[in-house]
Design a protein around this motif. Structure first.
Motif, PDB file in Angstrom:
ATOM      1  N   CYS A  32       0.858  -1.190   0.000  1.00 39.68           N
ATOM      2  CA  CYS A  32       0.000   0.000   0.000  1.00 39.68           C
ATOM      3  C   CYS A  32       0.889   1.233   0.000  1.00 39.68           C
ATOM      4  O   CYS A  32       1.776   1.373   0.851  1.00 39.68           O
ATOM      5  CB  CYS A  32      -0.910   0.022   1.224  1.00 39.68           C
ATOM      6  N   VAL A  33       0.662   2.106  -0.946  1.00 40.79           N
ATOM      7  CA  VAL A  33       1.419   3.349  -1.053  1.00 40.79           C
ATOM      8  C   VAL A  33       0.517   4.494  -0.613  1.00 40.79           C
ATOM      9  O   VAL A  33      -0.601   4.638  -1.125  1.00 40.79           O
ATOM     10  CB  VAL A  33       1.918   3.589  -2.492  1.00 40.79           C
ATOM     11  N   GLY A  40       5.434   8.184  -4.994  1.00 34.97           N
ATOM     12  CA  GLY A  40       4.487   7.120  -4.726  1.00 34.97           C
ATOM     13  C   GLY A  40       4.047   6.399  -5.981  1.00 34.97           C
ATOM     14  O   GLY A  40       3.940   5.164  -6.006  1.00 34.97           O
ATOM     15  N   VAL A  43       6.920   4.111  -7.167  1.00 38.60           N
ATOM     16  CA  VAL A  43       6.961   2.888  -6.362  1.00 38.60           C
ATOM     17  C   VAL A  43       5.874   1.922  -6.820  1.00 38.60           C
ATOM     18  O   VAL A  43       6.118   0.727  -7.054  1.00 38.60           O
ATOM     19  CB  VAL A  43       6.769   3.206  -4.862  1.00 38.60           C
ATOM     20  N   ALA A  44       4.646   2.435  -6.951  1.00 36.03           N
ATOM     21  CA  ALA A  44       3.512   1.586  -7.301  1.00 36.03           C
ATOM     22  C   ALA A  44       3.691   0.955  -8.672  1.00 36.03           C
ATOM     23  O   ALA A  44       3.482  -0.259  -8.850  1.00 36.03           O
ATOM     24  CB  ALA A  44       2.225   2.421  -7.263  1.00 36.03           C
ATOM     25  N   VAL A  54      -0.769  -3.861  -5.760  1.00 38.17           N
ATOM     26  CA  VAL A  54      -0.478  -2.544  -5.187  1.00 38.17           C
ATOM     27  C   VAL A  54      -1.730  -1.681  -5.192  1.00 38.17           C
ATOM     28  O   VAL A  54      -2.484  -1.651  -6.169  1.00 38.17           O
ATOM     29  CB  VAL A  54       0.636  -1.826  -5.980  1.00 38.17           C
ATOM     30  N   VAL A  56      -2.829   2.460  -4.139  1.00 40.65           N
ATOM     31  CA  VAL A  56      -2.351   3.805  -3.787  1.00 40.65           C
ATOM     32  C   VAL A  56      -3.514   4.570  -3.178  1.00 40.65           C
ATOM     33  O   VAL A  56      -4.593   4.662  -3.778  1.00 40.65           O
ATOM     34  CB  VAL A  56      -1.807   4.549  -5.025  1.00 40.65           C
ATOM     35  N   VAL A 233       4.237   2.025   2.149  1.00 37.53           N
ATOM     36  CA  VAL A 233       5.221   3.023   1.705  1.00 37.53           C
ATOM     37  C   VAL A 233       4.622   4.403   1.936  1.00 37.53           C
ATOM     38  O   VAL A 233       3.599   4.749   1.339  1.00 37.53           O
ATOM     39  CB  VAL A 233       5.590   2.841   0.220  1.00 37.53           C
ATOM     40  N   ALA A 235       4.722   7.820   1.058  1.00 40.46           N
ATOM     41  CA  ALA A 235       5.271   8.644  -0.014  1.00 40.46           C
ATOM     42  C   ALA A 235       4.606  10.011  -0.047  1.00 40.46           C
ATOM     43  O   ALA A 235       4.549  10.645  -1.097  1.00 40.46           O
ATOM     44  CB  ALA A 235       5.093   7.933  -1.357  1.00 40.46           C
ATOM     45  N   GLY A 374      11.470   5.601  -6.058  1.00 40.95           N
ATOM     46  CA  GLY A 374      10.462   4.634  -6.451  1.00 40.95           C
ATOM     47  C   GLY A 374      11.060   3.324  -6.906  1.00 40.95           C
ATOM     48  O   GLY A 374      10.620   2.232  -6.488  1.00 40.95           O
TER      49      GLY A 374
END
Length: 499
Positions: A32-33, A40, A43-44, A54, A56, A233, A235, A374
């Motif tokens: 989970c971002v 963010g 990363v996702a 994932v 967000v 994460v 972010a 990321g």
């Protein structure tokens, strides 16, 4: 292609955003971002491409803050000068950090293409200029970047800088040919679309109410649903909210605003003949030409929120100061956003505790750092890449709260004042040298016409004047001693009057 959406806080990209759903049902994911900004979303996207599920969570909209409102310049490096990075972590680790920053810039270049993000309008080249005459420091920095950090850079002398930036305010420059600039707003929305294409689920208008970090499966509570994940994460920026106040308190909030001028026609090309981004090494000026004849210019930073339109006049005055030939151009739009600046000047990237990651503190860092964060975190979670430990020496430090903001405000004012004073002094010295050279040239020309020799050249200050010794008296020749013991036969013949 037009890129004026860079300046529009509520432009066409926002109206067509496909990420309107709130999280209205409980959900389980691998990662989970929190935060749908540049870091963010990177990363996702990268985690999804590596096979993870994932989600967000974004409290407002994708790219609503600083991630969607910037000048789009992509240059390797960090906000902290490289000499300070070396002093903090040593040369070897500084090289690895710099290599990561270059990877981040390469990631943006590979992503910001017309094929992946139509209308992104990438262009090459960035020029860092100085408002003081720092030739020796420039040579030293070029050697460090080129030899120690394998970065393609060029040193520009004053004449070359002023041939493309027709102003007397800038001196030497460092040119980054591999740098680029893009439409920042299109990039963040395009990155979100690429993440969704990779399988990421993005939920807007979904703030985080609370987080339970304990256990292997972390639990996140939102106003309308709950979510569980193996990894979280963080972010976000300074707007992480009450559940993450301890993290947001490590960031000094800094606002920077920018203005986009109306079309200026041919007179803009007469003042600026450089198509890339230009940034002042003192952090005062940052600008570039967009749409062929419009100027996108950022204002100095402030530690207090304000309406962007208030800074339109300030940008006008700054443009007129640096390029008087442009006057005060009409402003078509203003925009801005808040970023989080760390006390140590480096981004916050790494693992806070098992399963809890942070990617934040990108104020004054550039787009490359959010991209490297990321990539690095996604690979750390899924591949065990431990290079995030390179950022461990730059730990989380409290930014001072309101006191820190007040101090930051006055430090910023002092720094800009000091930079301005240094620039005025440098230009005065340059003018004085030019006037002295012109005076000496006129004097030399007058002496030449009069048939006289000019005055002796000036000795540099501090030079020691040594007295010239008087000539030695002629030595008396002893009886029987030859007058010219080493004379050649030819000289003897001449002295005797024989041919």
């Amino acid at each position: 292609m037009s890129e004026t959406s860079t300046s529009a806080a509520d432009g066409p990209d926002a109206a067509s955003s496909p990420f309107r759903d709130r999280l209205a049902f409980d959900l389980d994911v691998d990662i989970c971002v929190v935060g749908a900004g540049l870091a963010g979303l990177t990363v996702a996207r990268e985690a999804a491409r590596l096979g993870a599920s994932v989600a967000v969570l974004e409290g407002r909209q994708v790219g609503w803050n600083a991630s969607g409102h910037h000048l789009g310049t992509v240059v390797p490096g960090f906000g902290l000068p490289i000499a300070d990075v070396i002093e903090r972590v040593g040369l070897d680790d500084a090289r690895e950090l710099w290599a990561l920053s270059k990877e981040g810039a390469d990631y943006v270049r590979a992503t910001a293409t017309e094929d992946l993000i139509p209308g992104i309008s990438p262009s090459d080249g960035a020029l860092e200029v100085s408002n003081v005459d720092v030739g020796e420091a420039l040579i030293s920095r070029l050697q460090t970047l080129g030899e120690e950090f394998a970065t393609e850079v060029e040193g520009w002398q004053v004449d070359r800088v002023r041939s493309v930036l027709r102003t007397g305010r800038y001196f030497h420059g460092i040119y980054y040919p591999k740098a680029l600039q893009i439409d920042g707003r299109k990039y963040v929305h395009g990155l979100a679309a690429l993440a969704v294409r990779a399988g990421v689920r993005i939920f807007e208008e979904t703030p985080v109410v609370s987080i339970d970090f304990s256990g292997i499966r972390k639990r996140i509570v939102t106003p309308t649903a709950r979510l569980r994940a193996n990894h979280i994460v963080l972010a976000g920026n300074i707007h992480l909210g009450a559940p993450l106040k301890r993290l947001s308190d490590t960031l000094l909030p800094v606002w920077r605003y920018a203005a986009l001028t109306e079309p200026l026609g041919e007179r803009l090309a007469e003042a600026i003949a450089f198509s890339g981004s230009v940034v002042d090494s003192d952090g005062i000026d940052h600008f570039r030409v967009v749409d062929g004849d419009r100027l996108l210019w950022a204002s100095p930073e402030t530690t207090w929120d304000a309406r962007p339109k208030r800074f339109g006049a300030a940008v006008q005055r700054r443009i007129a100061t640096v390029f008087p030939q442009l006057g005060k151009p009409a402003i078509a739009d203003t925009f801005g956003g808040a970023v989080g600046v760390t006390v140590h000047g480096m981004p916050q990237i790494g693992q806070l505790r098992r399963g809890l990651w942070v990617a934040s503190g990108f104020g004054r860092q550039g787009l490359n750092t959010s991209a490297l964060a990321g990539q690095l975190i996604a690979r750390s979670i899924l591949w065990g890449d431990d290079r995030w430990r390179l950022f461990s020496p730059f730990e989380l430090v409290w930014a001072g709260g309101t006191t820190g903001r007040v101090a930051g405000h006055f430090v910023g004012l002092w720094a800009r004042g000091a930079a301005s004073a240094a620039g005025v002094l440098a230009r005065y010295r340059e003018g004085a040298r030019a006037r002295e050279q012109a005076r000496e040239a006129r004097l030399a020309e007058a002496n030449l016409k009069a048939g006289t020799r000019g005055p002796a050249p000036r000795r540099p200050p501090g030079a020691v004047v040594r007295p010239v010794p008087p000539p030695a008296p002629p030595r008396q020749i002893e009886d029987g001693e030859e007058r010219y013991p080493h004379a050649s036969q030819e000289s003897e013949r001449i002295s005797d009057g024989r041919m």
